[in-house]
Design a protein around this motif. Structure first.
Motif, mmCIF file in Angstrom:
data_model
loop_
_atom_site.group_PDB
_atom_site.id
_atom_site.type_symbol
_atom_site.label_atom_id
_atom_site.label_comp_id
_atom_site.label_asym_id
_atom_site.label_seq_id
_atom_site.Cartn_x
_atom_site.Cartn_y
_atom_site.Cartn_z
ATOM 1 N N MET A 107 0.821 -1.206 0.000
ATOM 2 C CA MET A 107 0.000 0.000 0.000
ATOM 3 C C MET A 107 0.861 1.264 0.000
ATOM 4 S SD MET A 107 -3.020 -1.108 -0.283
ATOM 5 C CE MET A 107 -2.406 -2.580 -1.104
ATOM 6 N N THR A 108 1.999 1.206 0.698
ATOM 7 C CA THR A 108 2.897 2.366 0.724
ATOM 8 C C THR A 108 3.465 2.636 -0.662
ATOM 9 O OG1 THR A 108 3.507 1.860 3.009
ATOM 10 C CG2 THR A 108 4.942 3.357 1.808
ATOM 11 N N LEU A 109 3.884 1.582 -1.355
ATOM 12 C CA LEU A 109 4.403 1.749 -2.716
ATOM 13 C C LEU A 109 3.324 2.293 -3.653
ATOM 14 C CD1 LEU A 109 6.498 -1.543 -3.006
ATOM 15 C CD2 LEU A 109 7.404 0.784 -3.045
ATOM 16 N N ALA A 110 2.104 1.755 -3.534
ATOM 17 C CA ALA A 110 1.013 2.220 -4.396
ATOM 18 C C ALA A 110 0.684 3.686 -4.131
ATOM 19 C CB ALA A 110 -0.227 1.351 -4.176
ATOM 20 N N ASP A 186 12.590 -2.130 -1.681
ATOM 21 C CA ASP A 186 11.419 -1.391 -1.177
ATOM 22 C C ASP A 186 11.799 0.037 -0.810
ATOM 23 O OD1 ASP A 186 9.902 -3.666 -1.496
ATOM 24 O OD2 ASP A 186 10.020 -4.264 0.618
ATOM 25 N N SER A 187 12.899 0.162 -0.067
ATOM 26 C CA SER A 187 13.308 1.484 0.432
ATOM 27 C C SER A 187 13.734 2.401 -0.694
ATOM 28 C CB SER A 187 14.459 1.332 1.435
ATOM 29 O OG SER A 187 14.093 0.483 2.494
ATOM 30 N N CYS A 188 14.540 1.877 -1.615
ATOM 31 C CA CYS A 188 15.009 2.705 -2.734
ATOM 32 C C CYS A 188 13.842 3.136 -3.621
ATOM 33 C CB CYS A 188 16.046 1.935 -3.551
ATOM 34 S SG CYS A 188 17.613 1.669 -2.685
ATOM 35 N N SER A 189 12.868 2.260 -3.807
ATOM 36 C CA SER A 189 11.685 2.626 -4.605
ATOM 37 C C SER A 189 10.922 3.763 -3.936
ATOM 38 C CB SER A 189 10.774 1.415 -4.778
ATOM 39 O OG SER A 189 11.418 0.374 -5.480
ATOM 40 N N THR A 256 11.633 4.158 6.582
ATOM 41 C CA THR A 256 12.356 3.748 5.381
ATOM 42 C C THR A 256 13.861 3.765 5.613
ATOM 43 O OG1 THR A 256 10.565 4.677 4.029
ATOM 44 C CG2 THR A 256 12.630 4.198 2.915
ATOM 45 N N ALA A 257 14.328 4.723 6.416
ATOM 46 C CA ALA A 257 15.762 4.776 6.738
ATOM 47 C C ALA A 257 16.201 3.521 7.499
ATOM 48 C CB ALA A 257 16.059 6.025 7.561
ATOM 49 N N PHE A 258 15.363 3.039 8.410
ATOM 50 C CA PHE A 258 15.665 1.788 9.111
ATOM 51 C C PHE A 258 15.699 0.617 8.128
ATOM 52 C CE2 PHE A 258 14.958 3.896 13.127
ATOM 53 C CZ PHE A 258 15.679 3.132 14.033
ATOM 54 N N ILE A 260 16.609 0.696 5.024
ATOM 55 C CA ILE A 260 17.886 0.749 4.313
ATOM 56 C C ILE A 260 18.987 0.138 5.180
ATOM 57 C CG2 ILE A 260 19.639 2.303 3.384
ATOM 58 C CD1 ILE A 260 17.396 4.194 2.562
ATOM 59 N N GLY A 261 18.944 0.442 6.483
ATOM 60 C CA GLY A 261 19.927 -0.136 7.396
ATOM 61 C C GLY A 261 19.868 -1.655 7.418
ATOM 62 N N ILE A 262 18.652 -2.207 7.459
ATOM 63 C CA ILE A 262 18.494 -3.673 7.427
ATOM 64 C C ILE A 262 19.048 -4.224 6.113
ATOM 65 C CG2 ILE A 262 16.832 -5.565 7.420
ATOM 66 C CD1 ILE A 262 14.990 -3.840 9.137
ATOM 67 N N GLY A 263 18.795 -3.511 5.033
ATOM 68 C CA GLY A 263 19.242 -3.971 3.723
ATOM 69 C C GLY A 263 20.750 -4.012 3.568
ATOM 70 N N ILE A 264 21.452 -3.096 4.236
ATOM 71 C CA ILE A 264 22.916 -3.076 4.115
ATOM 72 C C ILE A 264 23.591 -3.834 5.244
ATOM 73 C CG2 ILE A 264 22.900 -0.883 2.864
ATOM 74 C CD1 ILE A 264 23.628 0.551 5.417
ATOM 75 N N GLY A 265 22.776 -4.516 6.081
ATOM 76 C CA GLY A 265 23.353 -5.407 7.082
ATOM 77 C C GLY A 265 23.576 -4.817 8.455
#
Length: 349
Positions: A107-110, A186-189, A256-258, A260-265
């Protein structure tokens, strides 16, 4: 999912880490139910008002309904979190566990992509006012809505097709559920959509400011006057969508910043994970704001809302501030007195 006993199963249903305070969980869930009630009812009213009174004959109204549907679903997802506490077995099922988080992401992306298209609509209206009707057609609006929802839904179901480590997961927690690439995607989108909307809003403000602050000629033709009025209307509409975009970005950027943190480990502590969950609630809170923004800034929506709830609107003369209904009664009374006086004079004569 490996669940050794009932206590572990109960822990797995909690949206906070197992070490979190139970009081904070109760407060969090209570607020989620408030968001559910306000978001569901408010956005349902928006949908009814547009469909019943404003119709879907403009690009802007189509996007209003699309955005209201995303916010309504976000509110529903917020309210459904209570079910995972009342029925812990739901966290032990892959589909229900994934749906718990992916509905909100979808829903956030939409909504973010819908805001991009809405801002683009206002940009075209301001930059190309004479060609707007030819460019932003009803069919193009439908295409944009389908594109926004298709992208969001396809992204939302990716984990169901790619994640195969379900049996190795100890808990149904958001930060350990999916592969790192998914958090980054998700975050970058979302960030990309926010930046696109922000840049287009800056262009709209720049163009509108230059137009509205031009020195008016001593003699203004009717064509120029109509163009100026049309520009003011388009700028006013752009301001509404700008506010919607601003609130949406402010509410979702921290979470979303969190992501990104999860995505980069990045490995978060328990306290940081609790903060992340509160920031997710902040994002969901955004779903109740849009109905108030539309009611506050869109006069056509405001009038239609009053019709829906049968609120009588008193007209006031814009020059002298006299209530028109009162003035009509006063004029009627004066006319009757004059008629009686005339009749009386004729009788005596």
């Amino acid at each position: 999912m490996n669940v050794s006993d009932n206590s572990t199963g109960n822990q797995s249903s909690v949206p906070f880490p197992p070490e979190a305070d139970t009081t904070a969980l109760i407060v969090f869930l209570s607020l989620q139910q408030c968001v559910f009630i306000l978001s569901f009812s408010g956005n349902l009213v928006v949908i009814i008002v547009v469909l019943k009174y404003l119709k879907l004959n403009t690009f802007s109204n189509q996007m209003v309904v699309s955005l209201a549907v995303t916010d309504l679903c976000t509110g529903f997802s917020s309210g459904s979190q209570l079910l995972y506490v009342l029925f812990p077995v739901m966290d032990q099922n892959k589909v229900s566990c994934f749906l718990r988080y992916r509905i909100v992401v979808t829903m956030t992306l939409a909504s973010q992509l819908s805001l991009v298209f809405s801002t683009l609509d206002r940009l075209v209206a301001v930059y190309y006012p004479h060609k707007y009707g030819d460019i932003m057609t009803k069919s193009l609006g439908i295409f944009f809505i389908i594109l926004a929802w298709s992208f969001a839904i396809i992204t939302g179901i990716l984990p169901f097709l790619t994640e195969d480590n379900w049996d190795d997961l100890p808990f149904c927690f958001y930060h350990i559920m999916f592969d790192k690439y998914l958090y980054l995607f998700d975050s970058c989108s979302i960030i990309s959509f926010m930046i696109a909307s922000f840049c287009m809003n800056l262009l709209i403000l720049k163009t509108a400011w230059a137009f509205l602050n031009r020195v008016r000629p001593a003699f203004e033709t009717s064509r120029i006057r109509q163009k100026r009025i049309k520009m003011k209307s388009d700028v006013s509409s752009a301001k509404v969508w700008g506010l919607v975009t601003l609130f949406n970005s402010v509410c979702w950027t921290p979470f979303t910043a969190f992501n990104i943190g999860i995505g980069i480990g990045v490995s978060y502590t328990t306290s940081e994970l609790i903060v992340m969950n509160w920031l997710a609630f902040l994002g969901m809170f955004n779903s109740i704001m849009n109905p108030f923004i539309f009611a506050w800034h869109r006069q056509d929506f405001n009038k239609s809302l009053k019709k829906l709830f049968r609120v009588k609107e008193q007209r006031v003369d814009p020059v002298v501030g006299v209530n028109v209904a009162t003035l009509k009664v006063s004029n009627t009374t004066t006319t009757r007195k004059m008629h009686r006086a005339s009749t009386s004079h004729t009788t005596h004569s």
